[in-house]
Design an enzyme around this catalytic site. Structure first.
Site, PDB file in Angstrom:
ATOM      1  N   GLY A  11       1.452  12.590  -2.525  1.00 43.55           N
ATOM      2  CA  GLY A  11       1.509  11.210  -3.023  1.00 43.55           C
ATOM      3  C   GLY A  11       1.424  11.143  -4.546  1.00 43.55           C
ATOM      4  O   GLY A  11       1.445  12.167  -5.230  1.00 43.55           O
ATOM      5  N   GLN A  12       1.305   9.913  -5.052  1.00 51.48           N
ATOM      6  CA  GLN A  12       1.294   9.723  -6.515  1.00 51.48           C
ATOM      7  C   GLN A  12       0.171  10.533  -7.176  1.00 51.48           C
ATOM      8  O   GLN A  12       0.402  11.248  -8.150  1.00 51.48           O
ATOM      9  CB  GLN A  12       1.119   8.229  -6.860  1.00 51.48           C
ATOM     10  CG  GLN A  12       1.244   7.966  -8.362  1.00 51.48           C
ATOM     11  CD  GLN A  12       0.722   6.583  -8.786  1.00 51.48           C
ATOM     12  OE1 GLN A  12       0.182   5.827  -7.981  1.00 51.48           O
ATOM     13  NE2 GLN A  12       0.888   6.264 -10.045  1.00 51.48           N
ATOM     14  N   TYR A 143      -6.589  -3.521   2.820  1.00 52.76           N
ATOM     15  CA  TYR A 143      -6.853  -2.417   1.890  1.00 52.76           C
ATOM     16  C   TYR A 143      -8.306  -2.475   1.413  1.00 52.76           C
ATOM     17  O   TYR A 143      -9.027  -1.476   1.457  1.00 52.76           O
ATOM     18  CB  TYR A 143      -5.891  -2.532   0.702  1.00 52.76           C
ATOM     19  CG  TYR A 143      -5.977  -1.403  -0.289  1.00 52.76           C
ATOM     20  CD1 TYR A 143      -5.613  -0.102   0.060  1.00 52.76           C
ATOM     21  CD2 TYR A 143      -6.390  -1.629  -1.602  1.00 52.76           C
ATOM     22  CE1 TYR A 143      -5.666   0.929  -0.866  1.00 52.76           C
ATOM     23  CE2 TYR A 143      -6.438  -0.608  -2.532  1.00 52.76           C
ATOM     24  CZ  TYR A 143      -6.076   0.674  -2.160  1.00 52.76           C
ATOM     25  OH  TYR A 143      -6.126   1.685  -3.080  1.00 52.76           O
ATOM     26  N   ILE A 173      -3.204   3.249 -11.273  1.00 49.83           N
ATOM     27  CA  ILE A 173      -2.928   4.520 -11.956  1.00 49.83           C
ATOM     28  C   ILE A 173      -1.475   4.548 -12.424  1.00 49.83           C
ATOM     29  O   ILE A 173      -0.548   4.327 -11.634  1.00 49.83           O
ATOM     30  CB  ILE A 173      -3.196   5.726 -11.020  1.00 49.83           C
ATOM     31  CG1 ILE A 173      -4.612   5.663 -10.421  1.00 49.83           C
ATOM     32  CG2 ILE A 173      -2.985   7.030 -11.776  1.00 49.83           C
ATOM     33  CD1 ILE A 173      -5.736   5.691 -11.400  1.00 49.83           C
TER      34      ILE A 173
HETATM   35  N1  LIG Z   1      -2.411   4.991  -7.185  1.00 47.30           N
HETATM   36  C1  LIG Z   1      -3.270   4.058  -7.512  1.00 47.30           C
HETATM   37  O1  LIG Z   1      -3.029   3.246  -8.416  1.00 47.30           O
HETATM   38  C2  LIG Z   1      -4.599   3.979  -6.788  1.00 47.30           C
HETATM   39  C3  LIG Z   1      -5.550   3.036  -7.229  1.00 47.30           C
HETATM   40  C4  LIG Z   1      -6.765   2.946  -6.557  1.00 47.30           C
HETATM   41  C5  LIG Z   1      -7.042   3.806  -5.505  1.00 47.30           C
HETATM   42  N2  LIG Z   1      -6.102   4.700  -5.096  1.00 47.30           N
HETATM   43  C6  LIG Z   1      -6.425   5.556  -3.947  1.00 47.30           C
HETATM   44  O2  LIG Z   1      -6.149   6.913  -4.213  1.00 47.30           O
HETATM   45  C7  LIG Z   1      -5.701   7.565  -3.012  1.00 47.30           C
HETATM   46  C8  LIG Z   1      -4.348   8.204  -3.242  1.00 47.30           C
HETATM   47  O3  LIG Z   1      -3.439   7.192  -3.638  1.00 47.30           O
HETATM   48  P1  LIG Z   1      -1.939   7.483  -4.050  1.00 47.30           P
HETATM   49  O4  LIG Z   1      -1.594   6.466  -5.079  1.00 47.30           O
HETATM   50  O5  LIG Z   1      -1.712   8.909  -4.332  1.00 47.30           O
HETATM   51  O6  LIG Z   1      -1.208   7.035  -2.693  1.00 47.30           O
HETATM   52  P2  LIG Z   1       0.228   7.456  -2.124  1.00 47.30           P
HETATM   53  O7  LIG Z   1       0.662   6.393  -1.191  1.00 47.30           O
HETATM   54  O8  LIG Z   1       1.140   7.824  -3.242  1.00 47.30           O
HETATM   55  O9  LIG Z   1      -0.137   8.773  -1.324  1.00 47.30           O
HETATM   56  C9  LIG Z   1      -0.826   8.750  -0.096  1.00 47.30           C
HETATM   57  C10 LIG Z   1      -0.595  10.061   0.610  1.00 47.30           C
HETATM   58  O10 LIG Z   1      -1.161   9.975   1.909  1.00 47.30           O
HETATM   59  C11 LIG Z   1      -0.292  10.647   2.798  1.00 47.30           C
HETATM   60  N3  LIG Z   1      -0.546  10.209   4.176  1.00 47.30           N
HETATM   61  C12 LIG Z   1      -0.141   9.075   4.804  1.00 47.30           C
HETATM   62  N4  LIG Z   1      -0.542   9.090   6.084  1.00 47.30           N
HETATM   63  C13 LIG Z   1      -1.224  10.254   6.263  1.00 47.30           C
HETATM   64  C14 LIG Z   1      -1.866  10.857   7.379  1.00 47.30           C
HETATM   65  N5  LIG Z   1      -1.889  10.266   8.576  1.00 47.30           N
HETATM   66  N6  LIG Z   1      -2.450  12.074   7.203  1.00 47.30           N
HETATM   67  C15 LIG Z   1      -2.436  12.683   6.002  1.00 47.30           C
HETATM   68  N7  LIG Z   1      -1.811  12.170   4.917  1.00 47.30           N
HETATM   69  C16 LIG Z   1      -1.222  10.975   5.055  1.00 47.30           C
HETATM   70  C17 LIG Z   1       1.099  10.293   2.304  1.00 47.30           C
HETATM   71  O11 LIG Z   1       2.044  11.230   2.779  1.00 47.30           O
HETATM   72  C18 LIG Z   1       0.882  10.402   0.790  1.00 47.30           C
HETATM   73  O12 LIG Z   1       1.092  11.734   0.370  1.00 47.30           O
HETATM   74  C19 LIG Z   1      -5.716   6.471  -1.934  1.00 47.30           C
HETATM   75  O13 LIG Z   1      -6.958   6.483  -1.273  1.00 47.30           O
HETATM   76  C20 LIG Z   1      -5.591   5.198  -2.735  1.00 47.30           C
HETATM   77  O14 LIG Z   1      -6.108   4.083  -2.048  1.00 47.30           O
HETATM   78  C21 LIG Z   1      -4.890   4.804  -5.720  1.00 47.30           C
END
Ligand SMILES: NC(=O)c1ccc[n+]([C@@H]2O[C@H](COP(=O)([O-])OP(=O)(O)OC[C@H]3O[C@@H](n4cnc5c(N)ncnc54)[C@H](O)[C@@H]3O)[C@@H](O)[C@H]2O)c1
Length: 317
Positions: A11-12, A143, A173
């Site tokens: 993911g991101q 969420y 982010i």
């Molecule tokens: N990116 C942001 O701005 C941000 C801000 C606050 C919190 N977060 C938190 O950080 C964490 C990562 O966020 P992100 O931006 O990388 O999200 P993203 O959506 O880019 O990545 C999420 C990942 O989870 C994986 N995933 C989905 N279902 C799954 C499963 N059943 N088993 C295993 N993996 C699975 C997806 O393949 C993906 O790689 C999350 O908890 C998100 O809530 C992110």
């Protein structure tokens, strides 16, 4: 030596966190966990081990933890805010049932666990300016519900079983490697892509909508610093407010326009994103993170903008 598993590594955040952890702890010691349909590619795939890890399958998590002698799990699996509103049941299954599986394996195998929370764990009744570390958390999005539950369940496993759970509340982010996965702050990434591609940016949230944001290098540093912090100094655990910058769309637009003179932006408000954004804080107070484990961001809006534009120009050339 740490042996680390990242769940949601493609993911991101995961795609960059995995590479940063490999740099610090050695390529072979950091396993990229992914699900089918979201396989690692390029450097992420080539530089170290990877394994299929579906967070909803506890036995699968356990088998990978045993095989690679994992002692630390970064659990990043989640559905982000906008996506979770359209699939609330799945958001719960991945975010909370999945977390339960991770914590159970961690309890049995003695792993430390990082599962991020978010500015989305707050709601309209939370004080919006300089939101304190300990305050009202009554979000109305799925969420947010999963994030508050994540914090509580992670603290529960620490208090009851001694599982070393720690986390931060990430702001939006901003990054240039992997596109964001459907959150309310995604616009602050998309706007840079539009600027570099020479396109007019259509902004989905109103002028004056303040939200906390952070550049990816600071976000990675926060996660790793916290997991390395001296546990004796931690008064809080799940999860720490961290902050770097807070702005509305008109401010990030002006910051970019200083470097891309012809850049234009118009507004076309997405009601769901606006509603979610309005319920989130304008800015967080991160004093506890600063005092308890030395948190300090390196990037502000100007230095992030210079770096984002340079990286995206090279990437999209
Ligand atoms: N990116 C942001 O701005 C941000 C801000 C606050 C919190 N977060 C938190 O950080 C964490 C990562 O966020 P992100 O931006 O990388 O999200 P993203 O959506 O880019 O990545 C999420 C990942 O989870 C994986 N995933 C989905 N279902 C799954 C499963 N059943 N088993 C295993 N993996 C699975 C997806 O393949 C993906 O790689 C999350 O908890 C998100 O809530 C992110």
């Amino acid at each position: 030596m740490k042996h680390i598993l990242i769940i949601g590594a493609t993911g991101q955040i995961g795609s960059e966190l995995t590479m940063e952890l490999r740099k610090r702890y050695g390529n072979q010691n950091v396993v990229a966990g992914y699900i089918l349909g979201a396989e690692p590619k390029g450097e992420l795939k080539e530089s170290g081990p990877s394994a299929i890890v579906d967070v909803t399958d506890g036995a699968m998590i356990e088998s990978v933890v045993r095989e690679y002698h994992i002692d630390t799990i970064y659990n990043l699996a989640a559905l982000l805010s906008v996506v979770a509103e359209s699939k609330p049941k799945l958001a719960w299954k991945i975010g909370i049932d999945g977390l339960w599986n991770v914590l159970e394996v961690a309890r049995e195998q003695g792993c430390a666990v990082f599962t991020p929370s978010s500015i989305g764990s707050f709601g309209s009744s939370t004080p919006h300016t300089k939101t304190p570390q300990d305050t009202i958390q009554r979000p109305r999005t799925m969420y947010g519900v999963t994030k508050v539950t994540t914090e509580l369940l992670s603290d529960y496993y620490f208090n009851k079983y001694g599982v070393d759970t720690r986390a931060v509340r990430f702001p939006g982010i901003i990054s240039n490697v992997t596109p964001p996965g459907g959150g309310t702050t995604d616009y602050a990434v998309d706007i840079y892509y539009s600027a570099v591609k020479g396109e007019k940016f259509v902004c989905p949230v109103k002028e004056g909508t303040l939200m906390d944001m952070m550049y990816m290098p600071d976000a990675l540093n926060a996660a790793i610093m916290l997991m390395e912090a001296d546990p004796a100094k931690l008064i809080h655990r799940n999860a720490f407010n961290i902050a770097a910058m807070s702005f509305g769309p008109e401010t990030i637009f002006q910051a970019i326009k200083k470097h891309v003179l012809e850049f234009e932006m118009v507004y076309n408000i997405d009601p769901l994103k606006q509603r979610i954004a309005d319920s989130w804080p304008d800015s967080l107070d991160d004093t506890c993170a600063r005092n308890e484990w030395g948190w300090k961001p390196a990037y502000d809006l100007e230095s992030m903008t210079v770096d984002m534009l340079e990286k995206l120009r090279a990437k999209l050339k």
